[in-house]
Design a protein around this motif. Structure first.
Motif, PDB file in Angstrom:
ATOM      1  N   ARG A 289       2.544   9.404  -6.528  1.00 54.40           N
ATOM      2  CA  ARG A 289       2.581  10.800  -6.404  1.00 54.40           C
ATOM      3  C   ARG A 289       3.071  10.524  -7.515  1.00 54.40           C
ATOM      4  NH1 ARG A 289       5.413  10.030  -1.742  1.00 54.40           N
ATOM      5  NH2 ARG A 289       7.207  10.354  -3.303  1.00 54.40           N
ATOM      6  N   GLN A 290       4.076   9.985  -7.605  1.00 51.79           N
ATOM      7  CA  GLN A 290       5.460  10.258  -8.227  1.00 51.79           C
ATOM      8  C   GLN A 290       4.648  10.014 -10.129  1.00 51.79           C
ATOM      9  OE1 GLN A 290       8.363   6.685  -7.587  1.00 51.79           O
ATOM     10  NE2 GLN A 290       8.808   7.936  -5.962  1.00 51.79           N
ATOM     11  N   ASP A 291       3.473   9.354 -10.053  1.00 54.40           N
ATOM     12  CA  ASP A 291       2.708   9.482 -12.076  1.00 54.40           C
ATOM     13  C   ASP A 291       2.273  10.567 -11.461  1.00 54.40           C
ATOM     14  OD1 ASP A 291       1.737   8.084 -13.809  1.00 54.40           O
ATOM     15  OD2 ASP A 291       0.097   9.240 -13.081  1.00 54.40           O
ATOM     16  N   LYS A 292       1.795  11.768 -10.390  1.00 55.02           N
ATOM     17  CA  LYS A 292       1.420  13.010 -11.007  1.00 55.02           C
ATOM     18  C   LYS A 292       2.229  14.099 -10.828  1.00 55.02           C
ATOM     19  CE  LYS A 292      -1.599  13.796  -7.651  1.00 55.02           C
ATOM     20  NZ  LYS A 292      -2.574  14.348  -5.910  1.00 55.02           N
ATOM     21  N   ASP A 293       3.838  14.087  -9.502  1.00 60.17           N
ATOM     22  CA  ASP A 293       4.876  14.625  -9.878  1.00 60.17           C
ATOM     23  C   ASP A 293       5.480  13.985 -11.933  1.00 60.17           C
ATOM     24  OD1 ASP A 293       4.024  15.042  -7.747  1.00 60.17           O
ATOM     25  OD2 ASP A 293       6.221  13.994  -7.143  1.00 60.17           O
ATOM     26  N   ILE A 294       5.324  13.628 -12.334  1.00 56.87           N
ATOM     27  CA  ILE A 294       6.166  13.280 -13.464  1.00 56.87           C
ATOM     28  C   ILE A 294       5.081  14.083 -14.375  1.00 56.87           C
ATOM     29  CG2 ILE A 294       6.854  11.487 -15.509  1.00 56.87           C
ATOM     30  CD1 ILE A 294       7.645   9.352 -13.119  1.00 56.87           C
TER      31      ILE A 294
ATOM     32  N   ASP B 224       0.878  -1.246   0.086  1.00 55.46           N
ATOM     33  CA  ASP B 224      -0.409  -0.016  -0.407  1.00 55.46           C
ATOM     34  C   ASP B 224       0.682   1.502  -0.020  1.00 55.46           C
ATOM     35  OD1 ASP B 224      -2.326  -1.198   0.024  1.00 55.46           O
ATOM     36  OD2 ASP B 224      -2.886  -1.412   1.628  1.00 55.46           O
ATOM     37  N   ASP B 225       1.806   1.547   0.688  1.00 54.91           N
ATOM     38  CA  ASP B 225       2.725   2.387   0.526  1.00 54.91           C
ATOM     39  C   ASP B 225       3.487   2.627  -0.684  1.00 54.91           C
ATOM     40  OD1 ASP B 225       2.268   2.724   3.722  1.00 54.91           O
ATOM     41  OD2 ASP B 225       4.775   1.893   4.205  1.00 54.91           O
ATOM     42  N   LEU B 226       3.846   1.961  -1.516  1.00 49.58           N
ATOM     43  CA  LEU B 226       4.687   1.690  -2.183  1.00 49.58           C
ATOM     44  C   LEU B 226       3.605   2.058  -3.660  1.00 49.58           C
ATOM     45  CD1 LEU B 226       6.750  -1.291  -2.284  1.00 49.58           C
ATOM     46  CD2 LEU B 226       7.397   0.950  -2.400  1.00 49.58           C
ATOM     47  N   SER B 227       2.375   1.710  -3.505  1.00 57.87           N
ATOM     48  CA  SER B 227       1.554   2.430  -4.696  1.00 57.87           C
ATOM     49  C   SER B 227       0.936   3.641  -4.096  1.00 57.87           C
ATOM     50  CB  SER B 227      -0.163   1.133  -4.001  1.00 57.87           C
ATOM     51  OG  SER B 227      -1.168   1.873  -4.929  1.00 57.87           O
ATOM     52  N   GLN B 228       1.037   4.338  -2.595  1.00 52.02           N
ATOM     53  CA  GLN B 228       1.085   5.307  -3.310  1.00 52.02           C
ATOM     54  C   GLN B 228       2.297   6.584  -3.225  1.00 52.02           C
ATOM     55  OE1 GLN B 228      -0.294   6.111   1.185  1.00 52.02           O
ATOM     56  NE2 GLN B 228      -1.765   4.873   1.193  1.00 52.02           N
TER      57      GLN B 228
END
Length: 71
Positions: free
Chosen positions: A31-36, A23-27
């Motif tokens: 977040r990184q997808d949004k940043d990218i 779950d932590d990794l998924s979050q």
């Protein structure tokens, strides 16, 4: 041979920890997808701005050994 209750409890705890890690990794990935996506959008804007500046003929770069146009 049946597993002892402590073995089952240990496995359940390990599974719970692994689920939390997933779950932590998924979050983090979300977040990184949004940043990218935001960074890609900004780079696209900069590229369009630079292309417009070049097509207008402005924004020329003066190198250190060149005289400015007013000389």
């Amino acid at each position: 041979m049946p597993q002892e209750p402590q073995d089952i409890q240990d496995l359940q705890e390990r599974i719970a920890h692994l689920q939390r890690a997933v779950d932590d990794l998924s979050q983090t990935v979300a977040r990184q997808d949004k940043d990218i996506a935001l960074l890609q959008y900004r780079v696209q804007l900069l590229m369009e701005r630079e292309a417009a500046r070049e097509s207008d003929g402005g924004g020329g770069v003066i190198l250190g050994d060149e005289r400015p146009p007013h000389y």
